[in-house]
Write an enzyme that holds these catalytic residues in place. Structure first.
Site, PDB file in Angstrom:
ATOM      1  N   CYS A  31       0.839  -1.200   0.000  1.00 40.91           N
ATOM      2  CA  CYS A  31       0.000   0.000   0.000  1.00 40.91           C
ATOM      3  C   CYS A  31       0.880   1.258   0.000  1.00 40.91           C
ATOM      4  O   CYS A  31       1.559   1.522  -0.979  1.00 40.91           O
ATOM      5  CB  CYS A  31      -0.978  -0.049   1.182  1.00 40.91           C
ATOM      6  N   HIS A  75      -3.644  -5.660   0.945  1.00 40.42           N
ATOM      7  CA  HIS A  75      -2.970  -5.844   2.227  1.00 40.42           C
ATOM      8  C   HIS A  75      -2.884  -7.314   2.656  1.00 40.42           C
ATOM      9  O   HIS A  75      -3.830  -7.836   3.240  1.00 40.42           O
ATOM     10  CB  HIS A  75      -3.738  -5.101   3.321  1.00 40.42           C
TER      11      HIS A  75
END
Lengths: 224, 735
Positions: free
Chosen positions: A87, A195
């Site tokens: 991310c 994630h």
């Protein structure tokens, strides 16, 4: 296995990465403040976590890419240490020039947090070997700037060289060619917007993310 | 104090004080206050800070219980969750600023409530928010929804605390006054709770966090006044948030606390440096001397008045353990925060401020806090509406279309467009969140197998119809939502949103709602540990619907033993717990389908509520069900559709027997749950033992939702109706 998570001011998935790595692999994980200039010895994996390093001010990852620790991260990758940016960490790696391309504002200009199904395009990397059987993974995304962009020649090269490792089945943010994660030419550096650190056990809705860290561990054991 | 003017009565009125309040100040001081002193009084005596209209009635709330460590009066409430751990939580409104400037208003609301929680030594682990917007057809609504949602997300996402739940209503009664109530929940060690009372004289007072600027001056006063056509001009009183600064502030504060350097601590929220310093000194029974020249300032030339009334965000005030100043400074430097020792506590009982080498304020503390006015405002009993008999209503011609209309109505349509803008997964402990189909969010207590369950609830149309019953219902629904996931309800925080308390009918709503809430809290062992009151939610004399929001917290000893409503499996039986009489007054059906808002709300039977809730927890704990949904807006039909959609499994409801189909499907009788099970007899036996009505009402299977002889709709069609309204509306489609 020994791992480190870099903590920038504004990182907010640093603990999540630490817990996920330990739970997935049993590795001990050091937290490294961004102002350090060296990483711990005998390291196998460095993770740049999600969050809003320096508030994402100026441009996501732009200031973090200039942090003192980044020289050591670059050297580690060159030595063959696995480096993963998740991310915001992916954004930092792009800004640091360790991965090609950039992450732009999402297609519909909104932050998007949702479960996404991924195709594991290349299951022969040190980060994805554990997906060899399934070739698919459920994780979540949570970002406002996750729209992967690179010029056509770069995208062609990434695809041609097997550097596209994860692709969205249902593109949540407008990423070019549905790209969710890439590796660099050496294969040591991974960047991904979804994630794995939020999908490491069934209670969280998916344990598929654990395989990213387990792939690194398995690679080490096989090499030993 | 030569250079500070004395503004007199005219200045007092301008800053929101009443003539009799100013007279009281002059009497207490035995002189007229200067401009700085008047500024302190005007914010400390504002409704927002002093609770002068509500305080007398708030005393009715039960605030003690075996799990309560800290009740109302501190920055947040604290309850014991076992193993030396505590849950710290509070809800607070940011209504007025959010209407004027939705992004910053909502963002700073989130920031402010988080500070209340980490100020007590807790790491924030979850955020929720209760939002009320005007009629979707009002031209302002779309912009307000968009701004508030991105403000909440923009702040919470960046700080890295998951937004896991909430509620949203639309009603024309909020056209001129939207409600933004934010709740934060944190986790602390029971032996490491921090308080604001200064522990003694001669201790250093340290300011840390962001610099002080001219933003938000008199925000607390604005929040204590009605709106009119000139309100737009109040935009400069809205603060601007910096979530990155908040993230640094959380880490620095928790590190400072862990280092043992903190003797007392208070965040600077409404009324900024004034309320934080006055409260710390006032609660500690000491005095305070501050040198305003030392306050970190964003711009040159700020006056003492501006510094004391600024509501610049992300600032803290702490009293340090003597000799630990250098340790504290090292922590602030590491996190890149401004910090300065700006004064010390004294023995005088006075607050003395110096600026530019001159004393600009010298006041006794007591009149600012303890002597703040306390009103017993006149109130009239609410006019109640007669009960509606469902038999007097003609049934819909097309049941299927009715169901499609309801499931796509603004109050029932999917909130996906909203919650997908919130990070719900950071911290990796969200087990049930907005997306997973459960009546309460479930957040694991990090590193354990325990979890906290969180919800916020209010049904304003019930409160409008009968404030006492509506107040009870808000508490009961929160309690029910926690039971529905298998949690033991522990305590609540509340956010009381009403109109102008100087109007007897509004004061009547406040008094009755508080009485109803108190009654329910008592009966359900569900004490109030923190709260916030937001009054004067009126525009051009038009008040909002009374909206006392309840934020409930429960505990799951074993997070694996929990229920949601997205776990329906084909072949399972559907069981309805609780008594059904077909209460249709003040229902969503009545409003959305018939365009009527009359009738008495469904009555709340607290004894039955308790029995049903305890039974549901028992059934979940015994493994007899993992799929539970409470019945609320829209009754059985809507609960069944929501269960089917979340589970991606169809279901069929049996035909009603001996009751009206309308009451059966859309009645909103309280204290009821729909659950799915494999062993109906075992459930029936436990229900009988508990004295709770129990009826088998259908079974799961297929890809359609049916009610024998009434409707038969494909899941896909229901989903399309449910999911499409909000995105279409937000992209510009007509309301």
């Amino acid at each position: 296995m020994r791992a480190a998570v870099v903590v920038f001011p504004g990182s907010n998935c640093d603990r999540d990465c630490q817990v996920a790595i330990t739970q997935a692999t049993g590795a001990s994980v050091d937290m490294v403040w961004h102002q350090e200039t060296v990483l711990p010895d005998r390291l196998d994996l460095v993770v740049l976590p999600g969050g809003f390093a320096h508030g994402d001010y100026l441009r996501c990852g732009a200031m973090a890419a200039l942090s003192p620790i980044m020289g050591a991260v670059r050297d580690a990758a060159a030595r063959g240490v696995a480096v993963a940016g998740i991310c915001n960490g992916f954004q930092v790696l792009c800004e640091a020039g360790m991965l090609p391309g950039a992450l732009l504002r999402n297609r519909d200009l909104k932050y998007v947090c949702k479960r996404v199904e991924l195709d594991v395009v290349n299951a022969q990397t040190r980060f994805t070997a554990a997906f060899k059987e399934t070739r698919t993974a459920w994780m979540t995304v949570g970002n406002g700037e996750g729209n992967y962009f690179a010029d056509e020649a770069t995208l062609d090269r990434l695809e041609g060289e097997g550097q596209v490792v994860f692709r969205y089945r249902d593109n949540p943010n407008g990423s070019a060619r549905d790209i969710a994660g890439i590796i660099d030419a050496s294969g040591n550096v991974l960047g991904m917007m979804p994630h794995p650190d939020r999908a490491f056990e069934p209670a969280l809705g998916s344990a598929d993310g654990a395989k990213v860290f387990q792939s690194v561990l398995t690679g080490l054991l096989e090499a030993a | 104090m030569t250079s500070i003017p004395v503004p007199g009565l005219a200045g007092a009125l301008e800053s929101g004080l009443k003539p009799e309040e100013y007279a009281l100040i002059v009497q207490r001081l035995n002189r007229e206050p200067n401009a700085v002193e008047l500024g302190l009084f005007s914010v400390m005596w504002s409704e927002h800070c002093s609770y002068k209209s509500s305080r007398r009635h708030l005393r009715a709330f039960p605030t003690h219980g075996k799990v309560v460590i800290q009740g109302p009066g501190e920055n947040a409430g604290v309850v014991d969750i076992g193993d030396g751990q505590a849950c710290v939580f509070k809800m607070e409104s940011h209504n007025h600023p959010s209407f004027i400037e939705p992004y910053q208003g909502a963002a700073t609301g989130v920031g402010g409530i988080m500070r209340d929680v980490f100020t007590m030594g807790a790491r924030p682990i979850a955020l929720l928010n209760a939002l009320r917007f005007g009629d979707p057809a009002d031209p302002r609504t779309r912009r307000l929804v968009s701004g508030v949602v991105s403000g909440i997300g923009g702040y919470g996402n960046c700080v890295g605390v998951p937004t896991v739940g909430g509620e949203v209503n639309f009603h024309r009664g909020y056209n001129g006054n939207i409600l933004v109530n934010a709740m934060c929940v944190g986790l602390a060690q029971t032996d490491r709770i921090f308080y604001s009372a200064a522990p003694g004289p001669n201790l250093p007072v340290v300011y840390f966090g962001s610099k002080t600027g001219r933003d938000g001056i008199h925000g607390a006063t604005m929040a204590s006044a009605e709106f009119d056509a000139e309100s737009e001009a109040k935009r400069p009183t809205v603060q601007v948030g910096d979530p990155f600064a908040e993230k640094l502030l959380i880490e620095a504060t928790l590190e400072l606390m862990a280092s043992g350097a903190v003797a007392a601590i208070q965040d600077m929220g409404a009324a900024g440096l004034t309320s934080s310093s006055v409260e710390m000194a006032g609660k500690g029974g000491v005095g305070l001397e501050l040198n305003l020249d030392r306050v970190p300032q964003r711009e040159a030339g700020m006056s003492a008045y501006e510094m004391m009334l600024s509501e610049s965000q992300e600032r803290m005030l702490a009293i340090l353990v003597p000799g630990r100043e250098a340790d504290a400074q090292a922590i602030f430097t590491r996190w890149g925060l401004d910090a300065a020792v700006i004064g010390r506590t004294t023995e005088t009982g006075r607050i003395v401020l110096t600026h530019g080498g001159e004393v600009v304020c010298d006041l006794p503390l007591a009149p600012l806090t303890e002597d703040a006015p306390l009103y017993d405002r006149p109130h009239t009993a609410p006019v109640l509406r007669p009960r509606l008999d469902v038999a007097d209503l003609s049934p819909p011609a097309d049941w299927g279309q009715t169901l499609l209309t309801l499931i796509a109505s603004p109050d029932l349509a999917s909130r996906r467009w909203i919650y997908e803008q919130y990070d719900r997964h950071v911290m990796a402990d969200s087990l049930e969140e907005s997306d997973t189909g459960a009546d309460a969010a479930v957040v694991r207590v990090h590193g354990t197998t325990k979890a906290v369950a969180l919800t916020c609830d209010c049904t304003p149309r019930y409160v409008a119809a009968d404030p006492y019953q509506g107040g009870m219902q808000a508490v009961a629904e929160a309690w029910r939502n926690l039971c529905a996931v298998g949690a033991t309800p522990l305590a609540i925080t509340d956010n009381l949103n009403f109109g102008n308390p100087e109007k007897p009918e509004i004061m009547g709503q406040i008094v009755a709602a508080i009485a109803g809430m108190s009654q329910a809290c008592r009966a359900l062992d569900f004490p109030v540990v923190s709260g916030n009151v937001s009054l004067y939610n009126e525009t051009d004399g038009e008040a909002i619907p009374p909206t006392p929001v309840v934020g409930g917290v429960g505990l799951l000893a074993d997070a694996a033993r929990r229920a949601g409503y997205g776990r329906l499996k084909p072949g399972q039986s559907l069981v309805l717990l609780g008594e059904s009489r077909g209460e249709i007054g003040a229902s969503l059906y009545l409003r959305e389908i018939l365009g009527r808002e009359d009738g008495a709300p469904p009555p709340v039977d607290l004894e039955a509520e308790r029995a049903a809730g305890v039974l549901v927890r028992d059934l979940i704990g015994a493994g007899l069900t993992a799929c539970v949904h409470d019945l609320s807006d829209g009754g059985l039909a809507i609960a069944a559709v929501e269960m089917a959609l979340a589970s991606r499994v169809g279901l069929g409801l049996a035909a009603p027997e001996g009751v009206s189909a309308l009451g059966y499907l859309f009645g909103e009788d309280q204290g009821r749950y729909l659950l799915a099970c494999d062993d109906v007899e075992a459930v029936r036996a436990r229900a009988a033992a508990a004295g709770v009505a129990c009826a088998m009402v259908g079974e799961a299977g297929g890809e359609r939702v049916r009610a024998a002889g009434l409707f038969d709709l494909p899941l896909d069609r229901l989903r399309e109706a449910h999911e499409s309204w909000l995105p279409a509306y937000m992209s510009g489609a007509a309301a």
